[in-house]
Design an enzyme around this catalytic site. Structure first.
Site, short mmCIF file in Angstrom:
data_model
loop_
_atom_site.label_atom_id
_atom_site.label_comp_id
_atom_site.label_asym_id
_atom_site.label_seq_id
_atom_site.Cartn_x
_atom_site.Cartn_y
_atom_site.Cartn_z
CG ASP A 1 -2.09 0.99 1.04
OD1 ASP A 1 -2.44 1.30 -0.13
OD2 ASP A 1 -2.62 1.46 2.05
CG HIS B 1 -3.96 10.54 3.26
ND1 HIS B 1 -4.94 10.34 4.21
CD2 HIS B 1 -3.03 9.56 3.48
CE1 HIS B 1 -4.62 9.31 4.96
NE2 HIS B 1 -3.47 8.81 4.55
NE ARG C 1 5.45 13.84 10.60
CZ ARG C 1 4.85 12.72 10.17
NH1 ARG C 1 4.91 11.63 10.90
NH2 ARG C 1 4.21 12.70 9.02
CD GLU D 1 -5.74 4.71 5.25
OE1 GLU D 1 -5.13 3.98 4.44
OE2 GLU D 1 -5.16 5.38 6.13
CD GLU E 1 -5.39 2.99 0.40
OE1 GLU E 1 -4.68 2.35 -0.42
OE2 GLU E 1 -5.12 3.10 1.60
CG ASP F 1 -5.13 0.48 4.25
OD1 ASP F 1 -5.14 -0.60 4.88
OD2 ASP F 1 -4.22 1.33 4.35
NE ARG G 1 -7.00 6.43 10.28
CZ ARG G 1 -6.43 6.20 9.10
NH1 ARG G 1 -5.17 5.75 9.03
NH2 ARG G 1 -7.08 6.43 7.99
CD GLN H 1 -2.24 4.15 10.87
OE1 GLN H 1 -3.46 4.14 10.81
NE2 GLN H 1 -1.51 4.87 10.06
CE LYS I 1 -2.76 2.20 7.66
NZ LYS I 1 -3.65 3.08 6.86
CB THR J 1 -7.13 -4.85 2.72
OG1 THR J 1 -6.13 -4.58 3.72
CG2 THR J 1 -7.02 -3.81 1.62
CB THR K 1 -5.80 7.74 2.11
OG1 THR K 1 -5.69 6.65 3.01
CG2 THR K 1 -7.13 8.44 2.35
CD GLU L 1 -7.13 12.56 5.15
OE1 GLU L 1 -7.08 13.49 4.34
OE2 GLU L 1 -7.04 11.37 4.81
MN MN Z 1 -3.71 3.04 3.16
#
Ligand code: MN
Length: 447
Positions: free
Chosen positions: A145, A152, A161, A217, A219, A251, A255, A258, A271, A275, A377, A391
């Protein structure tokens, strides 16, 4: 410059099929699409063995039955036999001349100017899609992936961050992690909310339990055609002969697990629990009318030479509309379809699928037919175009409304069903679609 991906008669927007439902307004599967999949027919006695088919309107063309009719010949017939198997890996290994010969042959047989006798024999090879169960189209032996939407990366980066959202490598190479192939499932397969470790902000020790920040996600996936030998990278100029087609991919992401586990080696349990992919693989051939130039914003670094190619500059991007619908248990109780919570376009991706495939092999890694590569994503430039709840809810700090049920979400709840959709449409070309990729969240296992 001549087009690396030429249009031909199979893309003519005015072409019509004698299969009436292929002309229905908004159909994902007109004559110009012809996506491949694997299905099992439901009968009174249960399910028949899985075999390959092509979607046309509301029907599936059974390629095993078609191959037995002998209406195709040469390479097209060989490809039809490969495409009728219980996985598409063999078809994918055959390469572009075979894929194209089959597409041309199928188009001629399904076109409304086909011989009426041919139409009559072919009618017996059609099955209503509602009478079949779709299976995984390939045996996925490897799944990777990527992480190629700059929007994203910035949105998620701000959560992790705040001062420096984009890592310094993002604009220089298509980033990726090696995913888990065994838990790739076909659309419609539910999964249990995962359990794992999470570290709450400010806490002294992590806790073990059911995921509290479950996310989707949005994708796309693409499938490797003929592979490459170990130590022999695929140059960007050669990529088009190594990509068979595309599907939708979700995906699913835990969170809380992760973000605690991913430093320094990347995603793991956050993850690898599930999927989902859509069952119909839209071929790169069908997507030719929707190719777009690949562009870099002024002031951004230009790709290093091995990630740069004139044909990729001219046609490496794709114009694919995407949307995500969330249907909660309450929606279903009230017989409501659900609410579209985000929509965007694949054209906003920072790297092309060609650049992703080249990057994957440049160090010598061998790809194999049927390998699944996720794009990462897909988020667009505005806040409403984000491809994940983390998001849309700004890290879980804002409600995402579900107007038709009156609910809100920050992350997914048990009973939520997430449905991804994609289609291509523009003046002068036939609208083609990808069908749906859906999955439902079940409650976590005990323990
Ligand atoms: Mn992904």
């Amino acid at each position: 410059m001549s087009r690396a991906h030429p249009l031909d008669f199979t893309h003519a927007p005015e072409a019509r099929s004698w299969v009436a439902s292929a002309q229905a307004p908004g159909s994902d599967f007109p004559l110009q699409n012809l996506p491949h999949g694997v299905f099992a027919r439901r009968t009174g006695a249960g399910l028949e063995p899985a075999r390959g088919g092509v979607a046309i309107g509301d029907e599936v063309l059974d390629l095993a039955q078609l191959a037995a009719l002998g209406l195709l010949d040469g390479l097209a017939q060989e490809a039809c036999m490969a495409a009728s198997q219980s996985t598409l890996n063999g078809l994918m290994a055959m390469g572009q001349p075979a894929w194209r010969a089959l597409r041309h042959g199928l188009h001629r047989l399904l076109c409304d100017d086909a011989d009426p006798l041919v139409q009559r024999s072919l009618s017996a090879c059609l099955l209503p899609q509602r009478e079949v169960q779709m299976r995984l189209p390939v045996e996925v032996r490897n799944y990777t992936d990527f992480y190629t939407s700059v929007h994203h990366a910035q949105n998620v980066g701000r959560v992790i961050r705040p001062d420096d959202p984009l890592t310094p490598n993002f604009k220089w190479l298509p980033l990726a992690y090696h995913g888990r192939a065994s838990s790739v499932v076909v659309s419609g397969t539910p999964f249990k909310r995962p359990r794992g470790q999470a570290m709450a902000p400010g806490a002294q020790a992590p806790v073990y339990g059911a995921c509290k920040r479950l996310d989707f996600e949005l994708e796309m996936g693409f499938f490797v055609g003929p592979g490459n030998a170990m130590g022999e990278p695929v140059a960007l100029g050669q990529v088009r002969s190594h990509v068979f087609g595309m599907c939708l991919l979700n995906d699913w992401s835990a969170r809380d697990h992760q973000f605690w586990e991913m430093a320094p080696l990347g995603p793991f349990l956050g993850k690898n629990f599930c999927t989902s992919i859509s069952p119909w693989v839209v071929t790169m051939e069908a997507l030719v009318p929707y190719r777009l130039p690949f562009e870099r914003p002024a002031g951004d670094p230009q790709p290093l030479s091995y990630l740069d190619d004139p044909a990729d500059r001219a046609e490496g991007s794709l114009d694919i509309e995407l949307e995500v619908l969330l249907q909660s248990a309450r929606h279903r109780e009230r017989q409501l379809a659900g609410d579209v919570i985000t929509a965007t376009n694949f054209r906003h991706q920072y790297w092309t699928i060609g650049q992703m495939l080249t990057q994957h092999t440049v160090g010598g890694c061998n790809l194999q037919s049927g390998d699944l590569l996720g794009t990462g994503t897909i988020s667009g430039p505005t806040a409403g175009e984000a491809g994940a709840l983390v998001e849309l809810s700004r890290g879980g700090s804002q409600d995402v409304p579900l107007p038709s049920s009156g609910e809100v979400r920050r992350f997914l709840e048990d009973g939520d069903r997430v449905v991804l959709r994609a289609w291509c449409a523009k003046p002068g070309a036939a609208r083609i679609g990808f069908g749906v990729c859906s999955g439902e969240v079940l409650s976590a296992p005990q323990g």
